[in-house]
Scaffold this motif. Structure first.
Motif, PDB file in Angstrom:
ATOM      1  N   LYS A   1       0.824  -1.200   0.000  1.00 11.54           N
ATOM      2  CA  LYS A   1       0.000   0.000   0.000  1.00 11.54           C
ATOM      3  C   LYS A   1       0.865   1.260   0.000  1.00 11.54           C
ATOM      4  CE  LYS A   1      -4.173  -1.812   2.204  1.00 11.54           C
ATOM      5  NZ  LYS A   1      -5.084  -1.735   3.396  1.00 11.54           N
ATOM      6  N   ASN A   2       1.969   1.259   0.754  1.00 17.31           N
ATOM      7  CA  ASN A   2       2.880   2.409   0.771  1.00 17.31           C
ATOM      8  C   ASN A   2       3.486   2.652  -0.605  1.00 17.31           C
ATOM      9  OD1 ASN A   2       2.458   2.931   3.478  1.00 17.31           O
ATOM     10  ND2 ASN A   2       4.244   1.741   4.175  1.00 17.31           N
ATOM     11  N   ILE A   3       3.847   1.556  -1.279  1.00 18.53           N
ATOM     12  CA  ILE A   3       4.380   1.698  -2.641  1.00 18.53           C
ATOM     13  C   ILE A   3       3.295   2.248  -3.561  1.00 18.53           C
ATOM     14  CG2 ILE A   3       5.252   0.423  -4.644  1.00 18.53           C
ATOM     15  CD1 ILE A   3       6.590  -1.522  -2.694  1.00 18.53           C
ATOM     16  N   GLY A   4       2.055   1.751  -3.406  1.00 19.62           N
ATOM     17  CA  GLY A   4       0.946   2.239  -4.215  1.00 19.62           C
ATOM     18  C   GLY A   4       0.704   3.724  -4.006  1.00 19.62           C
ATOM     19  N   ASN A   5       0.795   4.167  -2.751  1.00 16.82           N
ATOM     20  CA  ASN A   5       0.626   5.595  -2.469  1.00 16.82           C
ATOM     21  C   ASN A   5       1.723   6.425  -3.139  1.00 16.82           C
ATOM     22  OD1 ASN A   5      -1.628   5.103  -0.889  1.00 16.82           O
ATOM     23  ND2 ASN A   5      -0.445   4.952   1.025  1.00 16.82           N
ATOM     24  N   TYR A   6       2.942   5.893  -3.156  1.00 17.03           N
ATOM     25  CA  TYR A   6       4.059   6.638  -3.744  1.00 17.03           C
ATOM     26  C   TYR A   6       3.893   6.796  -5.257  1.00 17.03           C
ATOM     27  CZ  TYR A   6       8.812   7.817  -5.185  1.00 17.03           C
ATOM     28  OH  TYR A   6       9.908   8.437  -5.764  1.00 17.03           O
ATOM     29  N   ILE A   7       3.390   5.779  -5.912  1.00 17.15           N
ATOM     30  CA  ILE A   7       3.269   5.824  -7.370  1.00 17.15           C
ATOM     31  C   ILE A   7       1.847   6.203  -7.814  1.00 17.15           C
ATOM     32  CG2 ILE A   7       5.109   4.108  -7.674  1.00 17.15           C
ATOM     33  CD1 ILE A   7       2.962   2.014  -8.190  1.00 17.15           C
ATOM     34  N   ASN A   8       1.027   6.633  -6.847  1.00 19.11           N
ATOM     35  CA  ASN A   8      -0.350   7.056  -7.139  1.00 19.11           C
ATOM     36  C   ASN A   8      -1.203   5.901  -7.692  1.00 19.11           C
ATOM     37  OD1 ASN A   8       0.235   9.774  -6.387  1.00 19.11           O
ATOM     38  ND2 ASN A   8       1.136  10.103  -8.439  1.00 19.11           N
ATOM     39  N   TYR A   9      -1.050   4.767  -7.083  1.00 20.97           N
ATOM     40  CA  TYR A   9      -1.841   3.599  -7.467  1.00 20.97           C
ATOM     41  C   TYR A   9      -2.547   3.073  -6.219  1.00 20.97           C
ATOM     42  CZ  TYR A   9      -3.086  -1.026  -9.236  1.00 20.97           C
ATOM     43  OH  TYR A   9      -3.794  -2.145  -9.603  1.00 20.97           O
ATOM     44  N   GLY A  10      -3.836   3.003  -6.281  1.00 16.81           N
ATOM     45  CA  GLY A  10      -4.612   2.600  -5.103  1.00 16.81           C
ATOM     46  C   GLY A  10      -4.656   1.096  -4.928  1.00 16.81           C
ATOM     47  N   ALA A  11      -3.592   0.534  -4.363  1.00 19.15           N
ATOM     48  CA  ALA A  11      -3.554  -0.905  -4.116  1.00 19.15           C
ATOM     49  C   ALA A  11      -4.418  -1.249  -2.918  1.00 19.15           C
ATOM     50  CB  ALA A  11      -2.116  -1.355  -3.867  1.00 19.15           C
ATOM     51  N   SER A  12      -5.251  -2.275  -3.055  1.00 19.98           N
ATOM     52  CA  SER A  12      -6.128  -2.694  -1.959  1.00 19.98           C
ATOM     53  C   SER A  12      -5.952  -4.184  -1.685  1.00 19.98           C
ATOM     54  CB  SER A  12      -7.591  -2.405  -2.321  1.00 19.98           C
ATOM     55  OG  SER A  12      -7.993  -3.180  -3.437  1.00 19.98           O
ATOM     56  N   THR A  13      -6.453  -4.573  -0.529  1.00 16.62           N
ATOM     57  CA  THR A  13      -6.343  -5.980  -0.132  1.00 16.62           C
ATOM     58  C   THR A  13      -7.081  -6.886  -1.113  1.00 16.62           C
ATOM     59  OG1 THR A  13      -6.256  -5.286   2.187  1.00 16.62           O
ATOM     60  CG2 THR A  13      -6.738  -7.606   1.757  1.00 16.62           C
ATOM     61  N   GLU A  14      -8.187  -6.413  -1.656  1.00 18.67           N
ATOM     62  CA  GLU A  14      -8.987  -7.226  -2.571  1.00 18.67           C
ATOM     63  C   GLU A  14      -8.253  -7.530  -3.884  1.00 18.67           C
ATOM     64  OE1 GLU A  14     -10.024  -4.504  -1.055  1.00 18.67           O
ATOM     65  OE2 GLU A  14     -11.359  -5.400   0.443  1.00 18.67           O
ATOM     66  N   GLN A  15      -7.300  -6.702  -4.219  1.00 16.44           N
ATOM     67  CA  GLN A  15      -6.562  -6.908  -5.472  1.00 16.44           C
ATOM     68  C   GLN A  15      -5.474  -7.983  -5.343  1.00 16.44           C
ATOM     69  OE1 GLN A  15      -5.021  -3.027  -6.322  1.00 16.44           O
ATOM     70  NE2 GLN A  15      -6.914  -2.327  -7.318  1.00 16.44           N
ATOM     71  N   ILE A  16      -5.112  -8.279  -4.104  1.00 17.79           N
ATOM     72  CA  ILE A  16      -3.968  -9.178  -3.870  1.00 17.79           C
ATOM     73  C   ILE A  16      -4.464 -10.557  -3.471  1.00 17.79           C
ATOM     74  CG2 ILE A  16      -1.910  -9.568  -2.476  1.00 17.79           C
ATOM     75  CD1 ILE A  16      -1.738  -6.508  -2.157  1.00 17.79           C
ATOM     76  N   ASP A  17      -4.037 -11.544  -4.221  1.00 17.61           N
ATOM     77  CA  ASP A  17      -4.401 -12.924  -3.920  1.00 17.61           C
ATOM     78  C   ASP A  17      -3.465 -13.507  -2.864  1.00 17.61           C
ATOM     79  OD1 ASP A  17      -5.770 -15.367  -4.221  1.00 17.61           O
ATOM     80  OD2 ASP A  17      -4.222 -16.097  -5.597  1.00 17.61           O
ATOM     81  N   TYR A  18      -2.180 -13.172  -2.971  1.00 12.75           N
ATOM     82  CA  TYR A  18      -1.190 -13.743  -2.046  1.00 12.75           C
ATOM     83  C   TYR A  18       0.103 -12.957  -2.193  1.00 12.75           C
ATOM     84  CZ  TYR A  18       1.844 -17.258   0.166  1.00 12.75           C
ATOM     85  OH  TYR A  18       2.738 -17.900   0.986  1.00 12.75           O
ATOM     86  N   LEU A  19       0.896 -12.880  -1.124  1.00 10.70           N
ATOM     87  CA  LEU A  19       2.222 -12.261  -1.216  1.00 10.70           C
ATOM     88  C   LEU A  19       3.128 -12.837  -0.143  1.00 10.70           C
ATOM     89  CD1 LEU A  19       2.125  -8.572   0.153  1.00 10.70           C
ATOM     90  CD2 LEU A  19       0.497 -10.350   0.750  1.00 10.70           C
ATOM     91  N   HIS A  20       4.418 -12.886  -0.469  1.00  9.24           N
ATOM     92  CA  HIS A  20       5.393 -13.431   0.477  1.00  9.24           C
ATOM     93  C   HIS A  20       6.801 -13.056   0.016  1.00  9.24           C
ATOM     94  CE1 HIS A  20       6.830 -16.860  -2.089  1.00  9.24           C
ATOM     95  NE2 HIS A  20       5.743 -16.485  -2.739  1.00  9.24           N
ATOM     96  N   ARG A  21       7.733 -13.243   0.896  1.00  8.72           N
ATOM     97  CA  ARG A  21       9.147 -13.013   0.543  1.00  8.72           C
ATOM     98  C   ARG A  21       9.760 -14.315   0.034  1.00  8.72           C
ATOM     99  NH1 ARG A  21      11.947  -8.386   2.014  1.00  8.72           N
ATOM    100  NH2 ARG A  21      10.801  -6.927   3.375  1.00  8.72           N
ATOM    101  N   VAL A  22      10.707 -14.182  -0.875  1.00 10.07           N
ATOM    102  CA  VAL A  22      11.411 -15.351  -1.426  1.00 10.07           C
ATOM    103  C   VAL A  22      12.912 -15.141  -1.298  1.00 10.07           C
ATOM    104  CG1 VAL A  22       9.574 -15.931  -3.048  1.00 10.07           C
ATOM    105  CG2 VAL A  22      11.395 -14.368  -3.750  1.00 10.07           C
ATOM    106  N   GLN A  23      13.621 -16.243  -1.177  1.00 10.25           N
ATOM    107  CA  GLN A  23      15.071 -16.191  -1.074  1.00 10.25           C
ATOM    108  C   GLN A  23      15.665 -15.712  -2.390  1.00 10.25           C
ATOM    109  OE1 GLN A  23      16.906 -16.931   1.787  1.00 10.25           O
ATOM    110  NE2 GLN A  23      18.557 -15.978   0.590  1.00 10.25           N
ATOM    111  N   SER A  24      16.640 -14.825  -2.297  1.00  6.61           N
ATOM    112  CA  SER A  24      17.300 -14.340  -3.509  1.00  6.61           C
ATOM    113  C   SER A  24      18.082 -15.468  -4.171  1.00  6.61           C
ATOM    114  CB  SER A  24      18.249 -13.187  -3.174  1.00  6.61           C
ATOM    115  OG  SER A  24      17.544 -12.130  -2.571  1.00  6.61           O
ATOM    116  N   ASN A  25      18.372 -15.277  -5.420  1.00  2.42           N
ATOM    117  CA  ASN A  25      19.189 -16.233  -6.153  1.00  2.42           C
ATOM    118  C   ASN A  25      20.499 -16.445  -5.410  1.00  2.42           C
ATOM    119  OD1 ASN A  25      20.581 -17.769  -7.979  1.00  2.42           O
ATOM    120  ND2 ASN A  25      20.601 -16.235  -9.614  1.00  2.42           N
ATOM    121  N   ARG A  26      20.880 -17.695  -5.207  1.00  2.00           N
ATOM    122  CA  ARG A  26      22.081 -17.992  -4.423  1.00  2.00           C
ATOM    123  C   ARG A  26      23.350 -17.452  -5.060  1.00  2.00           C
ATOM    124  NH1 ARG A  26      22.320 -24.570  -5.270  1.00  2.00           N
ATOM    125  NH2 ARG A  26      22.482 -24.586  -7.563  1.00  2.00           N
TER     126      ARG A  26
END
Length: 269
Positions: free
Chosen positions: A136-161
């Motif tokens: 949501k903070n990123i959406g506010n910065y780029i003027n994009y109204g990101a909402s919970t309903e738009q997101i199916d799932y999110l998580h962190r992933v390990q970077s390429n080794r």
């Protein structure tokens, strides 16, 4: 009467064989029979020598013939080996082509499965962080109204080794591809306004090095990196991805080059 009878009893068969006189007529006499015997012996010896040479020649010819036959057999074996080797080489080439094609198809399927995803890079991980709030903070910065309903799932992933980056990226699974495309489009507009077109964004409270990208497969990520490196060396201004595909342009007036493989990078001239 007796004299006549005596003369008649002397016929050719009782005459002494002709004698050959040697020298002045005083030498030793040689019988023609002895001479013929000697000549016959010489002829027999010569014939024996000829026969031995002939036998030796026949043996040599036979030996050479056997060698030639053996050589011909080996040539046939070599020809058969070459034929089989060429067949195996062609089969190996066909298999490599098939494997390459299968890898590409699997990569394309994998990339298609990520068509709704956005990858966020450069945001340090915090204890008990709320990733929804981060988006949501990123959406506010780029003027994009990101909402919970738009997101199916999110998580962190390990970077390429193999990557030097130790910060885990955030993968956002949007419910539709359109939402993902709109987010990236808004980010591009904001970068052009505030960051002079740089892909890096400085978002207060999050990070000074925030990047929003399509969620690429490992193969496409490597290809994208190689394309960026070559394009930079060749003074290309534009390198981007869309729909998981990689594109480059020399400038805004030049034609677009689609980078679909490592071989295609050679088109960056």
């Amino acid at each position: 009467m007796g004299e006549t009878s005596s003369r008649r009893s002397l016929g050719p068969s009782t005459l002494t064989p002709m004698l050959f006189q040697a020298g002045n007529g005083m030498g030793t006499a040689v019988s023609t029979d002895d001479w013929m015997v000697s000549a016959m012996q010489d002829i027999k010896w010569e014939l024996r020598q000829i026969r031995e040479q002939q036998n030796s020649l026949v043996s040599s010819v036979s030996f050479c013939s056997d060698k030639v036959s053996d050589f011909e057999a080996k040539l046939l074996n070599i020809d058969e080996y070459i034929r089989k080797t060429e067949k195996l080489m062609q089969e190996n080439l066909d298999l490599k082509t098939e494997v390459t094609d299968l890898k590409k198809r699997l990569n394309d399927l994998d990339q298609a499965s990520r068509s709704n995803n956005t990858e966020i890079q450069g945001i340090p991980e915090k204890e008990k962080e709320n990733l929804i709030e981060v988006v949501k903070n990123i959406g506010n910065y780029i003027n994009y109204g990101a909402s919970t309903e738009q997101i199916d799932y999110l998580h962190r992933v390990q970077s390429n080794r193999n990557s030097k980056n130790t910060v885990k990226n955030i993968i956002v699974y949007f419910t539709t591809r359109t939402l993902k495309e709109n987010l990236l489009a808004s980010a591009k507009i904001k970068r052009n306004e505030r960051e002079n077109g740089s892909p890096r964004m400085n978002i207060t409270g999050l990070s000074e090095t925030v990047y929003l990208n399509e969620h690429l497969t490992l193969a496409n990520r490597i290809l994208f990196k190689e394309a960026r490196t070559v394009a930079k060396n060749k003074k290309y201004k534009l390198v981007w991805t869309k729909g998981g595909q990689i594109f480059v342009r020399k400038d805004y007036t030049s034609k677009t080059i689609h980078i679909s493989s490592a071989e295609a990078i050679k088109n960056i001239k």
